[in-house]
Each structure stands twice: as structure tokens, then as C-alpha cells.
Design a protein around this motif. Structure first.
Motif, short mmCIF file in Angstrom:
data_model
loop_
_atom_site.label_atom_id
_atom_site.label_comp_id
_atom_site.label_asym_id
_atom_site.label_seq_id
_atom_site.Cartn_x
_atom_site.Cartn_y
_atom_site.Cartn_z
N LEU A 282 0.87 -1.44 0.18
CA LEU A 282 -0.37 0.04 -0.31
C LEU A 282 1.03 1.05 0.15
O LEU A 282 0.64 2.29 -1.12
CB LEU A 282 -1.03 -0.16 0.96
N LEU A 283 1.98 0.93 0.59
CA LEU A 283 2.94 2.78 0.44
C LEU A 283 3.56 2.61 -0.25
O LEU A 283 3.47 4.09 -0.88
CB LEU A 283 3.81 1.97 2.07
N LEU A 284 4.29 1.66 -1.02
CA LEU A 284 4.95 1.36 -2.02
C LEU A 284 3.58 1.94 -3.54
O LEU A 284 3.95 2.77 -4.38
CB LEU A 284 5.07 -0.17 -2.87
N ALA A 285 2.47 1.35 -3.48
CA ALA A 285 1.54 2.00 -4.89
C ALA A 285 1.25 3.10 -4.08
O ALA A 285 0.90 4.18 -5.34
CB ALA A 285 0.20 1.19 -3.94
N THR A 286 0.90 4.00 -3.52
CA THR A 286 0.04 5.39 -2.52
C THR A 286 1.87 6.43 -3.60
O THR A 286 1.28 7.37 -3.88
CB THR A 286 0.22 5.61 -1.55
N LEU A 287 2.96 5.97 -2.91
CA LEU A 287 4.30 6.86 -3.57
C LEU A 287 4.63 7.18 -5.07
O LEU A 287 4.45 7.94 -5.68
CB LEU A 287 5.35 6.07 -2.94
N VAL A 288 3.71 5.59 -5.01
CA VAL A 288 3.34 5.35 -7.19
C VAL A 288 2.72 5.99 -7.61
O VAL A 288 2.52 7.66 -8.43
CB VAL A 288 3.66 3.76 -7.73
N SER A 289 1.07 6.16 -7.02
CA SER A 289 0.05 7.31 -7.63
C SER A 289 0.36 8.99 -7.19
O SER A 289 0.81 9.40 -8.52
CB SER A 289 -1.26 6.65 -6.94
N VAL A 290 1.28 8.84 -6.51
CA VAL A 290 1.07 10.68 -6.00
C VAL A 290 2.22 10.71 -6.57
O VAL A 290 2.07 12.44 -7.54
CB VAL A 290 1.76 10.88 -4.63
N GLY A 291 3.59 10.33 -6.91
CA GLY A 291 3.99 10.69 -8.24
C GLY A 291 4.10 10.67 -9.44
O GLY A 291 3.96 11.90 -10.34
N ALA A 292 2.42 9.63 -10.48
CA ALA A 292 2.30 9.46 -11.13
C ALA A 292 1.06 11.15 -11.23
O ALA A 292 1.11 11.18 -12.31
CB ALA A 292 1.65 8.50 -11.10
N PRO B 255 7.19 12.42 -16.92
CA PRO B 255 7.95 11.16 -16.34
C PRO B 255 7.77 10.09 -15.98
O PRO B 255 8.43 9.51 -16.08
CB PRO B 255 8.68 12.28 -15.53
N ALA B 256 5.78 9.86 -14.91
CA ALA B 256 5.35 8.89 -15.08
C ALA B 256 5.43 8.29 -15.67
O ALA B 256 5.28 7.09 -15.28
CB ALA B 256 5.00 9.11 -13.55
N LEU B 257 4.72 8.83 -16.68
CA LEU B 257 4.81 8.26 -17.62
C LEU B 257 5.45 7.25 -18.22
O LEU B 257 5.17 6.00 -19.11
CB LEU B 257 3.50 8.70 -18.60
#
Length: 305
Positions: free
Chosen positions: A224-234, A240-242
Motif C-alpha cells: 500500500l505504501l509503495l503503491a501510494t507513493l507511485v500514485s502520488v508521483g504519477a 516522467p511517470a508515464l
């Protein structure tokens, strides 16, 4: 290579499918394929033309405090004649060398499992293919997790009765086997079609989320933590995230030999994964194989209907 020992293959199913035919064709004298169903009402029990040599039907009965799949595995293993056991499923293609390759891998590594690569059959499951590639393919390989669709082991590789004691009061057959068996995942994938409707995909997602909750609670928090960080960064840095997410998925797809166009969905899949995972954790019940389950705790399962 030496001749492999006689083997029992367990295939839970309620009807004769292409997979049944494919596995039956790979049996050698002494092998047995056990088709495990619920009861006489299942279509497999009245298959026209009978069954090929070496193929038998096992009736598991209705599950009481576990999933239908777990109940089928217990019934099949109790009925199995041989020490070498294979679990498989009826929803993917088994090439003609599938069983022989598992035997060769077992002789080299001991207990082995292949990797699933889930192929979406509806818009939502297609969107989630990059998520499945990370959690269902890379996760199995990196964390030495059993995939119940293709695993080979021998009875002496685990404490069978302790395994049964856990399996008969929970949902995830491969989750419990992972806890009782040291397995080597092979970098060899099998394409597994999933979904069919958005409702089917949501039910499957709820089951997977709850498997993570009860079998890997620390992993749930990290995920959940990693997925949230990725989503926030996206959201904060969309271009860049794309690029980075798409390149990552392209590399992952290539590494497992599955070059499908859905790696291009990496960015929207990353945005969808956190709300869908939370949805799965929040669900009080879910449907699997035509039954509805309420999974209150790892070893507290109610078959609702």
C-alpha cells in the motif's frame, strides 16, 4: 534423464475442458489424473464417451469452513495413489511437454512452481494487466510463492497432515502451501485468462486483496505504501511517470517473455491500483467459483452461499 516416478495430477473442475484433454494426453503408464468436482450434479460426472485411461473423478463434497478449491485439494490428495503430486487448473493451455518439463525441473531444484501471467477478458481486467504482472507474476517469482496452477512436489517435502489442518479452515490453497513448502519458482509463464465482466474482476480483486491481508500482513502495508507513493508521483509528475512506468512494464513483460500491448496501460493502472486494493480490503464477502465467502480471519471462513 532418469524416468520420473509415477505421478498424481490434481485438477479441480466441474466440467471437461481442453485442459483436461491436454493433461490426460501427457500421462504415462502409472500416472493418474484426478478430476476433483463437488458432487454428482457436476457435468464432469456424466461426460459422454467416458474418461481416458488413468483419469478418475473424485467427489469432494461441499466445503464447510474453507474454499471449494481448498476442499477439492484435500480430497484429491487423500485419494492420490502416488507420492509425487502436481496441482493444476482447468483455465489455461498445457503444452504437450508441460508435465515433462515440471519433472525435469523437480529433479534439478526440488519442489517447483511456474508463473501465471493473467490476461484480461474485460475492460477492467485488461487495464489491470500491468498490476497483475507485478503482483501475480513478479511477486510469485521474487518471493518464492506457490502458484497453485502449476506446482510439483512430493509428500515428503512437507508435513501433509499439518498442511491439511490449515487448508481445511481457510481460503487460499496456494497461500497455505507456500507456508508449508519451500518452492523454487521457474521463470516460465502460463497465460491465464481472467475476468469476463467487470463484476468478475472486482470479485477476483477482492479475493486477492484479502489473500495478501491474511497471508502477508507486513507485505500488505509495504504494498500500500509503495503503491501510494507511485500514485502520488504519477499525479505530481505525469509525463516522467508515464515514461518510467511504461518502460518498467515493458522490461517486466520482456523478462518473462510476454510481450503484450497492455504494458502501455502502466500509467492508468498505477492510478487505479490503490483505490481498487482498498476496495478489496473493505469488502465483507466475495464470490469465487460460484460460492460467496466471508473471510473474517486467516482461519475463520464462512461459506455464505
Amino acid at each position: 534423464m532418469s524416468t520420473p516416478p509415477a505421478t498424481t495430477i490434481l485438477l479441480p473442475t466441474i466440467r471437461w475442458t481442453d485442459a483436461c484433454e491436454e493433461v490426460a494426453d501427457q500421462l504415462v503408464p502409472g500416472d493418474e489424473l484426478l478430476l476433483v468436482c463437488d458432487d454428482e450434479s457436476d457435468p464432469i460426472t456424466s461426460r459422454e464417451g467416458g474418461l481416458p485411461d488413468g483419469v478418475r473423478i473424485v467427489k469432494a463434497g461441499e466445503p464447510a469452513r474453507c474454499s471449494g478449491k481448498a476442499n477439492a485439494i484435500i480430497a484429491g490428495m487423500r485419494e492420490a495413489k502416488h507420492d509425487r503430486i502436481v496441482w493444476t487448473d482447468d483455465d489455461f493451455h498445457h503444452p504437450s511437454d508441460w508435465l515433462a518439463e515440471l519433472h525435469a525441473a523437480y529433479e534439478e531444484h526440488g519442489p517447483v512452481t511456474e508463473l501465471p501471467f493473467f490476461i484480461g477478458r474485460d475492460p477492467l481486467s485488461m487495464l489491470l494487466e500491468p498490476v497483475y504482472a507485478v503482483g501475480g507474476t513478479l511477486g510469485v517469482y521474487a518471493d518464492d510463492i506457490v502458484w497453485g496452477g502449476a506446482v510439483m512436489f512430493e509428500r515428503s517435502d512437507l508435513d501433509v497432515e499439518a498442511f491439511f489442518a490449515d487448508l481445511q479452515r481457510t481460503v487460499s490453497d496456494d497461500g497455505i502451501l507456500t507456508e508449508h513448502l519451500d518452492v523454487t519458482p521457474l521463470r516460465r509463464t502460463r497465460r491465464v485468462p481472467v475476468g469476463g465482466s467487470i463484476r468478475d474482476t472486482l470479485e477476483r480483486h477482492a479475493r486477492f486483496a484479502q489473500i495478501v491481508r491474511y497471508h502477508d500482513p507486513k507485505g500488505k502495508v509495504v504494498m500500500l505504501l509503495l503503491a501510494t507513493l507511485v500514485s502520488v508521483g504519477a499525479v505530481a509528475f505525469p509525463l516522467p511517470a508515464l515514461v518510467l512506468l511504461t518502460l518498467f512494464q515493458l522490461g517486466l513483460y520482456a523478462a518473462v517473455g510476454e510481450l503484450r500491448w497492455t504494458f502501455l496501460l502502466a500509467y492508468p493502472a498505477a492510478l487505479a491500483q490503490v483505490p481498487l486494493f482498498l476496495y478489496g480490503l473493505a469488502r465483507r464477502t466475495f464470490v469465487w467459483g460460484g460460492r460467496r465467502y466471508r473471510w473474517r480471519d486467516k482461519f475463520d471462513v464462512e461459506v455464505v452461499s
